[in-house]
Design a protein around this motif. Structure first.
Motif, PDB file in Angstrom:
ATOM      1  N   LYS A   1     -33.106 -33.264 -32.155  1.00 27.26           N
ATOM      2  CA  LYS A   1     -31.868 -32.680 -31.633  1.00 27.26           C
ATOM      3  C   LYS A   1     -31.949 -32.305 -30.155  1.00 27.26           C
ATOM      4  CE  LYS A   1     -30.275 -30.762 -36.051  1.00 27.26           C
ATOM      5  NZ  LYS A   1     -30.019 -29.525 -36.827  1.00 27.26           N
ATOM      6  N   ARG A   2     -33.115 -31.880 -29.684  1.00 31.54           N
ATOM      7  CA  ARG A   2     -33.198 -31.298 -28.341  1.00 31.54           C
ATOM      8  C   ARG A   2     -33.973 -32.150 -27.333  1.00 31.54           C
ATOM      9  NH1 ARG A   2     -32.563 -25.709 -28.506  1.00 31.54           N
ATOM     10  NH2 ARG A   2     -32.323 -25.890 -26.239  1.00 31.54           N
TER      11      ARG A   2
ATOM     12  N   ARG B   1     -33.506 -38.072 -24.162  1.00 34.71           N
ATOM     13  CA  ARG B   1     -33.088 -37.380 -22.933  1.00 34.71           C
ATOM     14  C   ARG B   1     -34.124 -37.584 -21.830  1.00 34.71           C
ATOM     15  NH1 ARG B   1     -31.752 -31.289 -24.140  1.00 34.71           N
ATOM     16  NH2 ARG B   1     -30.469 -31.534 -22.268  1.00 34.71           N
TER      17      ARG B   1
ATOM     18  N   GLU C   1     -34.038 -32.952 -17.639  1.00 34.61           N
ATOM     19  CA  GLU C   1     -32.991 -32.320 -18.437  1.00 34.61           C
ATOM     20  C   GLU C   1     -33.593 -31.509 -19.572  1.00 34.61           C
ATOM     21  OE1 GLU C   1     -30.609 -35.512 -19.836  1.00 34.61           O
ATOM     22  OE2 GLU C   1     -29.805 -36.018 -17.870  1.00 34.61           O
ATOM     23  N   ILE C   2     -34.651 -32.051 -20.175  1.00 34.73           N
ATOM     24  CA  ILE C   2     -35.290 -31.376 -21.308  1.00 34.73           C
ATOM     25  C   ILE C   2     -35.877 -30.034 -20.889  1.00 34.73           C
ATOM     26  CG2 ILE C   2     -37.180 -31.498 -22.984  1.00 34.73           C
ATOM     27  CD1 ILE C   2     -36.800 -34.595 -22.899  1.00 34.73           C
TER      28      ILE C   2
ATOM     29  N   LYS D   1     -35.304 -28.233 -18.231  1.00 34.46           N
ATOM     30  CA  LYS D   1     -34.292 -27.296 -17.732  1.00 34.46           C
ATOM     31  C   LYS D   1     -33.540 -26.665 -18.888  1.00 34.46           C
ATOM     32  CE  LYS D   1     -30.381 -26.830 -14.565  1.00 34.46           C
ATOM     33  NZ  LYS D   1     -29.462 -27.526 -13.621  1.00 34.46           N
ATOM     34  N   ASP D   2     -33.191 -27.480 -19.880  1.00 35.85           N
ATOM     35  CA  ASP D   2     -32.457 -26.984 -21.049  1.00 35.85           C
ATOM     36  C   ASP D   2     -33.307 -26.028 -21.885  1.00 35.85           C
ATOM     37  OD1 ASP D   2     -30.547 -26.766 -23.156  1.00 35.85           O
ATOM     38  OD2 ASP D   2     -31.565 -28.356 -24.240  1.00 35.85           O
ATOM     39  N   LEU D   3     -34.545 -26.402 -22.143  1.00 36.46           N
ATOM     40  CA  LEU D   3     -35.387 -25.609 -23.037  1.00 36.46           C
ATOM     41  C   LEU D   3     -35.963 -24.372 -22.375  1.00 36.46           C
ATOM     42  CD1 LEU D   3     -37.414 -28.392 -24.899  1.00 36.46           C
ATOM     43  CD2 LEU D   3     -35.294 -27.283 -25.608  1.00 36.46           C
TER      44      LEU D   3
ATOM     45  N   GLY E   1     -35.368 -23.551 -18.732  1.00 33.62           N
ATOM     46  CA  GLY E   1     -34.742 -23.139 -17.480  1.00 33.62           C
ATOM     47  C   GLY E   1     -35.576 -23.466 -16.262  1.00 33.62           C
TER      48      GLY E   1
ATOM     49  N   GLU F   1     -37.087 -25.751 -13.146  1.00 29.82           N
ATOM     50  CA  GLU F   1     -36.789 -26.813 -12.193  1.00 29.82           C
ATOM     51  C   GLU F   1     -37.883 -26.803 -11.130  1.00 29.82           C
ATOM     52  OE1 GLU F   1     -32.295 -27.489 -11.443  1.00 29.82           O
ATOM     53  OE2 GLU F   1     -32.477 -25.312 -11.675  1.00 29.82           O
TER      54      GLU F   1
ATOM     55  N   SER G   1     -28.269 -41.135 -28.176  1.00 32.09           N
ATOM     56  CA  SER G   1     -28.136 -41.180 -26.731  1.00 32.09           C
ATOM     57  C   SER G   1     -28.223 -42.613 -26.211  1.00 32.09           C
ATOM     58  CB  SER G   1     -29.225 -40.323 -26.080  1.00 32.09           C
ATOM     59  OG  SER G   1     -29.260 -40.512 -24.685  1.00 32.09           O
TER      60      SER G   1
END
Length: 208
Positions: free
Chosen positions: A42-43, A47, A51-52, A54-56, A58, A60, A165
């Motif tokens: 799902k996560r 991807r 993106e992974i 940053k999403d999981l 935060g 960068e 995706s």
């Protein structure tokens, strides 16, 4: 008329998802994240790495880059004895006999893509890396770039993917797409637009 086969890399040419899952589990554990198959599906699956993280988490910048490099280095350590998906070699041989070309379209980093292809003994005439075209799957751009390189219309190609995706990317470019059941459920793949699902490439022989 069909002129080219386009393949995703991870989970499509070889069942690498269990190795990616293990590598992610190891690098994310210190952050208190538990990566099981459902979480991965799902996560993470399908991807781009930035993106992974940053999403999981935060993350960068430099910290994100170090984490991604550690994860991919671990994956390459694990991915030393890969086997092509059943039926792949026969499918490529039939494609060559019919005068078709083929290529790989992937979100994987270049070093990983080269590593996996070398481990599988494959040298695709075309390799399109999402990180080099500016946008990754599910955006259709990587597949549109592949078509442009080959000088083909969408209906002159056939795509194989393994994630919703990836399916959305290929279908978004107008390419008929079949999905392998290596990591995602049939319903999710069909909902994303797959024309059909395959256990491996042995049934794909009937598509040529």
């Amino acid at each position: 008329m069909l002129k080219a086969l386009l393949f995703d890399l991870d989970g499509t040419l070889a069942d690498t998802d269990p190795l990616h899952l293990l590598a992610w589990r190891e690098v994310l554990a210190p952050y208190g994240l538990e990566v099981n198959e459902d979480f991965y599906r799902k996560r993470i699956s399908g991807r781009l790495n930035p993106e992974i993280v940053k999403d999981l988490l935060g993350l960068e910048g430099e910290e994100a880059r170090r984490l991604i490099e550690a994860k991919e280095a671990r994956f390459r350590e694990l991915a030393l004895n890969l086997k092509p998906m059943p039926g792949l070699e026969e499918l490529l041989e039939k494609a060559r006999a019919r005068g078709l070309t083929w290529g790989v379209v992937t979100n994987a980093p270049r070093e990983n893509a080269r590593h996996v292809l070398k481990a599988l003994g494959l040298n695709p005439p075309l390799l399109v890396l999402a990180e080099e075209v500016g946008r990754g799957k599910p955006d259709p751009l990587p597949y549109r770039v592949a078509l442009r390189h080959l000088g083909l219309t969408p209906r002159e190609a056939l795509a194989f993917e393994d994630s919703p995706s990836g399916v959305r990317s290929a279908v978004g470019a107008g390419i008929p797409t079949y999905a392998l059941l290596t990591g995602h459920k049939e319903e999710a793949l069909l909902e994303a637009g797959a024309w059909g699902v395959l256990q491996d490439f042995r049934k794909a022989m009937e598509l040529l």
